[in-house]
Design an enzyme around this catalytic site. Structure first.
Site, PDB file in Angstrom:
ATOM      1  N   HIS A 165       6.266  -7.820  -0.692  1.00 16.08           N
ATOM      2  CA  HIS A 165       5.712  -7.565  -2.259  1.00 16.08           C
ATOM      3  C   HIS A 165       5.318  -7.474  -3.468  1.00 16.08           C
ATOM      4  CE1 HIS A 165       3.983 -11.335   0.896  1.00 16.08           C
ATOM      5  NE2 HIS A 165       5.355 -11.690   0.123  1.00 16.08           N
ATOM      6  N   ASP A 212       0.704  -1.306   0.418  1.00 13.58           N
ATOM      7  CA  ASP A 212      -0.293   0.528   0.239  1.00 13.58           C
ATOM      8  C   ASP A 212       0.722   1.362   0.126  1.00 13.58           C
ATOM      9  OD1 ASP A 212       0.984  -0.118   2.691  1.00 13.58           O
ATOM     10  OD2 ASP A 212      -0.616  -0.959   3.504  1.00 13.58           O
TER      11      ASP A 212
HETATM   12  P1  NAD Z   1      -2.591 -11.476   7.444  1.00 14.46           P
HETATM   13  O1  NAD Z   1      -3.669 -10.848   6.834  1.00 14.46           O
HETATM   14  O2  NAD Z   1      -2.023 -12.208   7.266  1.00 14.46           O
HETATM   15  O3  NAD Z   1      -2.461 -10.542   9.705  1.00 14.46           O
HETATM   16  C1  NAD Z   1      -2.167  -9.860  10.361  1.00 14.46           C
HETATM   17  C2  NAD Z   1      -2.611  -9.959  11.152  1.00 14.46           C
HETATM   18  O4  NAD Z   1      -2.429  -8.377  11.631  1.00 14.46           O
HETATM   19  C3  NAD Z   1      -3.183 -10.896  11.706  1.00 14.46           C
HETATM   20  O5  NAD Z   1      -2.704 -11.941  13.197  1.00 14.46           O
HETATM   21  C4  NAD Z   1      -4.163  -9.946  12.930  1.00 14.46           C
HETATM   22  O6  NAD Z   1      -4.832  -9.842  13.895  1.00 14.46           O
HETATM   23  C5  NAD Z   1      -3.171  -8.828  13.039  1.00 14.46           C
HETATM   24  N1  NAD Z   1      -3.522  -7.107  13.265  1.00 14.46           N
HETATM   25  C6  NAD Z   1      -4.963  -6.845  12.272  1.00 14.46           C
HETATM   26  N2  NAD Z   1      -4.928  -5.426  12.716  1.00 14.46           N
HETATM   27  C7  NAD Z   1      -4.154  -5.060  13.477  1.00 14.46           C
HETATM   28  C8  NAD Z   1      -3.819  -3.842  14.279  1.00 14.46           C
HETATM   29  N3  NAD Z   1      -4.500  -2.728  14.518  1.00 14.46           N
HETATM   30  N4  NAD Z   1      -2.942  -4.078  14.790  1.00 14.46           N
HETATM   31  C9  NAD Z   1      -2.229  -4.887  15.412  1.00 14.46           C
HETATM   32  N5  NAD Z   1      -1.940  -5.930  14.908  1.00 14.46           N
HETATM   33  C10 NAD Z   1      -3.141  -6.354  13.996  1.00 14.46           C
HETATM   34  O7  NAD Z   1      -1.423 -10.028   6.803  1.00 14.46           O
HETATM   35  P2  NAD Z   1       0.025 -10.663   6.438  1.00 14.46           P
HETATM   36  O8  NAD Z   1       0.710 -10.985   7.863  1.00 14.46           O
HETATM   37  O9  NAD Z   1       0.811  -9.899   6.125  1.00 14.46           O
HETATM   38  O10 NAD Z   1      -0.088 -11.805   5.030  1.00 14.46           O
HETATM   39  C11 NAD Z   1      -0.734 -11.120   3.919  1.00 14.46           C
HETATM   40  C12 NAD Z   1      -0.711 -11.140   2.706  1.00 14.46           C
HETATM   41  O11 NAD Z   1      -1.612 -10.243   2.363  1.00 14.46           O
HETATM   42  C13 NAD Z   1       0.291 -10.683   2.533  1.00 14.46           C
HETATM   43  O12 NAD Z   1       1.357 -10.616   1.498  1.00 14.46           O
HETATM   44  C14 NAD Z   1       0.035  -8.598   1.975  1.00 14.46           C
HETATM   45  O13 NAD Z   1       1.107  -8.361   1.025  1.00 14.46           O
HETATM   46  C15 NAD Z   1      -0.698  -8.788   1.567  1.00 14.46           C
HETATM   47  N6  NAD Z   1      -2.119  -7.955   1.823  1.00 14.46           N
HETATM   48  C16 NAD Z   1      -1.222  -6.816   2.241  1.00 14.46           C
HETATM   49  C17 NAD Z   1      -2.191  -5.468   2.560  1.00 14.46           C
HETATM   50  C18 NAD Z   1      -1.897  -3.588   2.442  1.00 14.46           C
HETATM   51  O14 NAD Z   1      -0.880  -3.776   1.328  1.00 14.46           O
HETATM   52  N7  NAD Z   1      -2.513  -3.363   3.015  1.00 14.46           N
HETATM   53  C19 NAD Z   1      -3.596  -5.628   3.150  1.00 14.46           C
HETATM   54  C20 NAD Z   1      -4.039  -7.207   2.861  1.00 14.46           C
HETATM   55  C21 NAD Z   1      -3.246  -8.102   2.065  1.00 14.46           C
END
Ligand code: NAD
Length: 243
Positions: free
Chosen positions: A122, A107
């Site tokens: 990524h 992002d």
């Molecule tokens: P994930 O969705 O697998 O896990 C997110 C983790 O963050 C969860 O364990 C959750 O409990 C925790 N979490 C959520 N909100 C939180 C907060 N405010 N404070 C603390 N913890 C919080 O995400 P991941 O491990 O990054 O893997 C998912 C894949 O999806 C990645 O490869 C990523 O590239 C992609 N992705 C990216 C975005 C982005 O760029 N913002 C969004 C969605 C998915």
């Protein structure tokens, strides 16, 4: 000493911090993660196909129209702004305490907050390339062509592919090397907002040899048992308190 005080003390005593993060870092900016209950991975979408399958290389190749429909509508949040976590992490870099951010996010919010040394494992929604001639397209250029044709096409006829790593695709080598190098030499590794289930990215934290391993995540992670400090609170709220 409470956990926030402990984190403050660790940060105070460290001068080579690396931050390793994921989608949870951006949920407080309004971007849903993939695994929380309201995350996009919990809902089936488009003929009951799960998003994990849609953001795969196979799906991109076979059903580009569906891929772009999902990608643009569920993964691009152009109006999202950095939250307190992104801002504090950037400030720590300016102060010379933090040396690198290694993120699984696409992002661009760390850079928007001012972070300079960011390893985007990524990729990024802000970079797009023609698969055929390699021409670069900004996010707005790609979106303009998506809204026109459903699958964004280059003038040469090739498909414009976002520079994001889809499932089944390898991570860029120089990014891997750089990220591992910083993690291996850090005195403190702060892991935040990641479920640590997406590989190979999650495996990079095993290169850490430093003193303090901190996990800030809403839910349990596999790193918790090796951590010196685990904080199960919202990461933005945590960083808000360590100013
Ligand atoms: P994930 O969705 O697998 O896990 C997110 C983790 O963050 C969860 O364990 C959750 O409990 C925790 N979490 C959520 N909100 C939180 C907060 N405010 N404070 C603390 N913890 C919080 O995400 P991941 O491990 O990054 O893997 C998912 C894949 O999806 C990645 O490869 C990523 O590239 C992609 N992705 C990216 C975005 C982005 O760029 N913002 C969004 C969605 C998915």
């Amino acid at each position: 000493m409470n956990k926030i005080e402990q984190l403050k003390e660790i940060v105070e005593k460290s001068n080579n911090i690396v931050f390793f993060g994921g989608a949870g870092v951006s949920t407080e900016s309004g971007i849903p993660d993939f695994r929380s209950s309201n995350g996009i991975f919990s809902k089936s979408y488009n003929r009951n196909i799960m998003p994990e399958e849609i953001v795969s290389h196979t799906y991109f190749e076979n059903y580009p129209e569906d891929f772009f429909d999902f990608y643009v509508n569920k993964m691009i949040f152009k109006n999202a702004k950095p939250n307190a976590a992104h801002i504090a992490i950037s400030r720590l870099e300016k102060e010379g305490k933090l040396k690198a951010v290694v993120t699984q996010n696409i992002d661009g919010l760390h850079q928007m907050a001012g972070s300079k040394n960011v390893y985007e494992l990524h990729g990024s929604i802000y970079r797009n390339y023609c698969e055929k001639c390699g021409r670069f397209y900004s996010l707005d250029d790609m979106l303009e062509r998506f809204y026109k044709d459903k699958v964004p096409k280059c003038d040469c006829g090739g498909t414009i592919k976002p520079d994001v790593v889809l499932y089944e695709e390898p991570l860029p080598n120089d990014t891997i090397t750089g990220a591992i190098n910083f993690i291996a030499h850090a005195d403190t590794l702060i892991i935040g907002g990641t479920s640590l289930v997406v590989y190979p990215a999650a495996g990079f934290i095993s290169y850490f040899r430093g003193k303090n391993l901190v996990v800030i995540n809403m839910s349990e992670t596999a790193a918790d048992r090796n951590a010196d400090l685990v904080i199960n609170q919202k990461i933005g709220e945590v960083f808000e308190q360590i100013k």
